[in-house]
Scaffold this motif. Sequence first.
Motif, mmCIF file in Angstrom:
data_model
loop_
_atom_site.group_PDB
_atom_site.id
_atom_site.type_symbol
_atom_site.label_atom_id
_atom_site.label_comp_id
_atom_site.label_asym_id
_atom_site.label_seq_id
_atom_site.Cartn_x
_atom_site.Cartn_y
_atom_site.Cartn_z
ATOM 1 N N UNK A 26 154.695 -30.279 39.151
ATOM 2 C CA UNK A 26 155.887 -29.488 38.899
ATOM 3 C C UNK A 26 155.574 -28.064 38.501
ATOM 4 N N UNK A 27 156.142 -27.636 37.383
ATOM 5 C CA UNK A 27 155.968 -26.257 36.935
ATOM 6 C C UNK A 27 154.558 -25.976 36.436
ATOM 7 N N UNK A 28 153.748 -26.992 36.201
ATOM 8 C CA UNK A 28 152.385 -26.791 35.707
ATOM 9 C C UNK A 28 151.367 -26.718 36.833
ATOM 10 N N UNK A 29 151.801 -26.573 38.062
ATOM 11 C CA UNK A 29 150.853 -26.559 39.181
ATOM 12 C C UNK A 29 149.880 -25.391 39.080
ATOM 13 N N UNK A 30 150.346 -24.267 38.567
ATOM 14 C CA UNK A 30 149.458 -23.099 38.459
ATOM 15 C C UNK A 30 148.385 -23.288 37.401
ATOM 16 N N UNK A 31 148.588 -24.196 36.458
ATOM 17 C CA UNK A 31 147.629 -24.393 35.375
ATOM 18 C C UNK A 31 146.567 -25.427 35.716
ATOM 19 N N UNK A 32 146.711 -26.141 36.814
ATOM 20 C CA UNK A 32 145.805 -27.233 37.156
ATOM 21 C C UNK A 32 144.734 -26.721 38.114
ATOM 22 N N UNK A 33 143.482 -27.002 37.793
ATOM 23 C CA UNK A 33 142.344 -26.699 38.667
ATOM 24 C C UNK A 33 141.949 -27.996 39.369
ATOM 25 N N UNK A 34 142.202 -28.085 40.658
ATOM 26 C CA UNK A 34 141.985 -29.314 41.421
ATOM 27 C C UNK A 34 140.655 -29.243 42.158
ATOM 28 N N UNK A 35 139.833 -30.242 41.969
ATOM 29 C CA UNK A 35 138.540 -30.382 42.661
ATOM 30 C C UNK A 35 137.636 -29.167 42.446
ATOM 31 N N UNK A 36 137.704 -28.581 41.259
ATOM 32 C CA UNK A 36 136.843 -27.460 40.942
ATOM 33 C C UNK A 36 137.257 -26.143 41.552
ATOM 34 N N UNK A 37 138.437 -26.091 42.194
ATOM 35 C CA UNK A 37 138.919 -24.869 42.842
ATOM 36 C C UNK A 37 140.225 -24.448 42.190
ATOM 37 N N UNK A 38 140.288 -23.198 41.771
ATOM 38 C CA UNK A 38 141.502 -22.683 41.159
ATOM 39 C C UNK A 38 142.630 -22.606 42.180
ATOM 40 N N UNK A 39 143.809 -22.921 41.748
ATOM 41 C CA UNK A 39 144.968 -22.888 42.640
ATOM 42 C C UNK A 39 145.262 -21.464 43.082
#
Length: 1389
Positions: free
Chosen positions: A425-438
């Motif tokens: 949701x709104x926290x998508x920008x805060x999550x670093x997925x698989x070692x890669x910044x969004x």
Amino acid sequence: MEPALFAEDTTERKVAIVGSELVENYTVYIIEVTDGLHRWTIKHRYSDFHELHEKLTAENKVDRRLLPPKKILGKNSKSLVERRQKELEQYLQTLLLLFPQATPPALSCFLHLQFYEINGITAALAEELFNKGEQLLQAGQVFSLRPLQLYSVTQQLRLAKPTCFTGDAKTDLGHILDFTCRLKYLKISGTKEPVGSSNIQENSLPFDLSIFKSLLQIEICECSSQQISGLSSLRKTLATMSIHHSTDSMDLVLVPEATEFPQWEPEGAVSVCPVTAVVPVWRSLTTLDLSHNSISAVDSSVKLIPKVEFLDLSHNQLTSVENLQHLYSLVHVDLSFNCLSSLDAAHTRLGNIKTLGLSGNQLSSLQGLSKLYSLVNLDLSHNHLAQLEEIRNIGSLPCLEKLNLTDNPMCIIPDYRTKVLAQFGDRAAEVCLDGTTTTEKELDTVEVLKAIQKAKEMKDRKSNGSSTEKKLPALPSQEVTSSREETAVAPSVLPKMNATLSSNISKVHTAPAPAAVDEVQTQGEHCGAPSAPVCCFCLPPTPHTAPSCFFCSATFCPLLPSQLFSLCAHKDFISQLHLHLSSALNEDIGGKEAELQREEEEPNVQHEKTELNKSSPGSRDGYFEMGLDDSLEESSSTSLPVPAPSLPVEEEVQQGALREQVEVRKAVWCICLELISEEGEMQLNTVCLVVTERILGLFFLSHDFSLTNQDTDLSVLLPRLISSLQKPLLLPLSDLQLSSDQDQTCLQLRSKSSDTLWVLFSDQKELRSIRAELTQLLNMEPVSLSDSISGLPSSLLNSWELEESRSAEGGFTALLFLLSSSSSELHPLLCDLLSPAPLLPFRLFLSHRQLYVWVPDYRDRTGPGLQQSGSRLVRFPLGSVVVYRSDQSSCCDSPQHRLRWNNSVELLLCGQRLLLLFPLPQDCASFLAKLSLRRASLEGVRMIALPQIRAPRNQQGGLRSREQCCCSWTSHSDSLSLSVSLEETQPSPHLAPGLSPGLKLLSGLSSQQLQPLFHKHVALTDGEELRQVMWLSVVLYKSPEVELSCLLLLSSNAIYFLLEDSASSLGPPSDLEVLECSDPSVCLCCCLSVPLSHIQSVNVGLFDQYFRILGSNGDQVVCCLSRDSYGTGQFLQELMSVLSLQQRAPPPEPSEQDFYSQFNSSGKMQNYELVHSRVKFIYPSEEEMGDLTFIVAERKNSCASSSHSFNILLYLLVFQVLPQSSTPSGSGPAPSSSSGPILQPRTLILTSTDVFLLDEDYVSYPLPDFAKEPPSRERYHLREARRIRDLDRVLLGYQTYPQALTLVFDELPGPDLLCPLSMDHFSAQATPTEPVTPALGGGARCPGGGAYSGEVQWCVFVPSADSRERLISLLARQWEVLCSRELPVELTG
């Protein structure tokens, strides 16, 4: 095999030669040694036996005839080898009988007893610790032992033998016990294979750890936990324990008593059943690493480790997680590579953990992780997760920042990343997925997915209602159109920039900003809307008019937010573009048919005056334009286009071609610079470029349209955006010419029939795809474009800049505004940069040392592309480019303020405040990152900006608390206070008069104010900790003649030298100058940074009077003249502590003794060097002291009658106080004031009979490794010298200089300590009224103030009070020895 106990009555040592082999041209005998149940083999040739025999005959009186004699001929014959084999075997057996108890060292080494036999092993270990034990303990490093060594020590303690049976004190067992009692860091590494050539299995040997009394950390590898005893004795002190490949159960490690007492309870627990033992807990254990074992369950032994924070159970055989609820302090858990298939209700066992590693398991569901609300890092790689719905279980975790899902089945799903991020949701920008910044593009796609999902949900809810009318969500209806009739702008022609806007932009671009804006930004660094209050902390509020915001007052800012780029992939937006292009073409065809009909009805009309390209009333420059409002007037009430009536076959074919023309192939948002003619105005607009099969359309966005960061709902944004688009400008592809310039940052389109040029700026990837599309449609040859920026225009570069320009990167497009309101004239570089009147895009490039600003001349059409003859390239040294970000992001109520502010960078350049506005948000972030990286890598002096801190005031003029202010610098009031007192942050009195404005600002700050200022404006990286503050003088390697005032800041990552302004003119680049900043709220300062990772060595001067930091090159060599042994010692101690933290080694323990007494007494310091965390700390050697003694003694003995030896009693760095008229040539004095005396740096040396003043080159010696030529100056140059017996009196007071010492010598005839006497010496004595010029070595003669003829005065200022008292006491003592009376000391006013 089972280990043997080496008891005296059971141990039997045997030796036998079991064979031989020929190696090259000599024979090697294979010897088998048996000691109890252990045996090993060794190989020796006859010469080894002969060497052994020589040592035994010399040291142990062995009979020389015992060894078989040598053979010269036939030494390799079979018969001789067999006979000699028996003789040598008998020789060895005889030696064992001769030495049954204490084996001689030579024989022990020959039989390898130090490797395989307990007595030899313990003796070798004891001797090693005798030689290096103290040094190892002081270094605080991890010490490694093998299980065989611990086994030998354990068995040796069980034997009834003396601790030193060999008679050599170095091999005493007590050295091992003393070392183990104080050791803190231990590593025990075994092996599965036999040890060397023996049959000893290390992993099955028992050993005892109870001999270790102070262990903080232990690591055990390849040892059987069942054979380890004494682990329970480590419970009081052990903080970190790591055990690998050694156990299959946790209780064998944590509860060794469980083998004897199966019913046990931890200490302090309430027992509900009978117990046989109460086991103490591990009081200090915080880290437990049991990875790479065979543990199958987490048993109840974890009750004994309640303080563990880090638990690693990876690479085991766990199938479930139990009993972890007893670990209340658990923060990090690693359960990777086990056999876990599910984690039901994990929050009930894992508690408030922050890091959880679950990679390499068999998880297919994440239901049990939904309530781990404190989880920050989660690793789920290498599992069996296949459904995206499982991510919903962790999508609501409020603290999750890092998630790893690599190598799961769901990773092959198309758009896997965006679909996973959409679950947050709104926290998508805060999550670093698989070692890669969004990325921004992914966030835009996530917003689109969220909007689609929201639309589907709304549609599902509406489907249950009564209304079933279908509408296009992106098509503006009649109601939307009518509601925006007053705000929508749809002129018949493309509007030019009005006079007000043009003048406003020209004024902002080339002249200072308005007074209202400048007043707020320079004094308080705040802006605001008309209703926003002024900062009450920085300046009193004005009751008249509120200030206006620079960003919000501008009616047009050419920006391309990420929301616009996301619309280009939206189907509804593309359908709207297709609809309006079709309407525009229909109007074009209808207009041409009506024109032809009028021409037939009115034959007298002059057809030559009517041109085809001007038939439409909305056309311009031969191209057709149509507003969206015009198309809406012809649409039906349902907002859909009216179907065309039936046409003949020929017209249907034309309509088919028309539909082919308006099929949108590509759409992208751009900033368009339009040049209508060479003399005409240039217009800057935001456009949407649409490419079809035969037509290129430009949709101009109205200047009144504003977009904010809150505009994320596409269902609301799309109608508002469509209604703000103006008439499309239709350009036939057949009349367009695509420039062949390889510049990827812009796209240039030129009209063949008219003098019009369009320069389009947008994202590089989008422009690359548009260029490829147009190249294909125009049947042009494709141009090979590299992935990187093409670089600087070579025609504008000088020949000496080619090498520097190859490292240039960037090519960022930006607009430049001047924010300062200084009445002074602009710097010539800024005048050259700000000369164009209209608002034009510039291009920015960054090299290793320069900031290049490329100003293309868009009016000049002579050159290819944008490399015209009128273009300019302005160069700024990177060290003078200062980023100064005033906190204006939240001080304005306008919704578009934050969006425009986030796309801008504020620079201090040539004393002026400049604002760079980047149309693309990614360009702004990339430019800032590259600029910070380039400035951080600068090896020379760079400029930094420091804010002026003003006194707080309230509305009535009184003081106000800082907590009530909105200024950025006050937000750090609650930060950690610096570990120094206020007095330590103040400069010495001799430094204060010569401080530059930047250093004066820092000298007035307290430690609480200095900490946040350092983090925001000085530190190169985030998270640096300020550890030490020190005021001193420094000398740079590239300018050894000049001494600079400096504030030294030691952080956890680097050493920062904040220098006075004159440092900018000492070395290259020569144009790095400190200009007075036009902003009174900012103060510039020179800064030289040396990262700790670049430090190679630290040279400590004699008597700790100075130290030299030696980096990787000449720019990073700085000599720090503390002139205080205590300050030098404190800094070196703190520097060692910081280096220890970087290397993860323990800091040096404080000691009462000084460095020299520790190492001179023990003799452990080699070559006066201490290697600490890879940095060499080099202390003065005896050779260096001898060189200085020789230089002084040579001068003294060449002139004195006696040549007896003498020692240096005192070495000090002082200042000689000289009047203005007596400054020696070629020196760099440090004047205290414009009319006062001059402080000349000197080195004072006091011996038993004389006192000397020298000039010393502190920074050039010892010569660095990278130096290519010797220094230009000698290290020591003798200036003045006097005998102590000629000292008449010492004056103390403030007469000449505060706290200075005046040494008054008698000018007696006799041998001088310097050069032979000149003829002037024999002239008539000068009277007190006659000025006498001081000769070299003569000091100040008859200076007045009580001095008489025939006297020489040395006025010496010693900054350190301790050093000053020590100098007086030593002078008085030596004077009393030579003159047999007390030294007269007088106090002056």
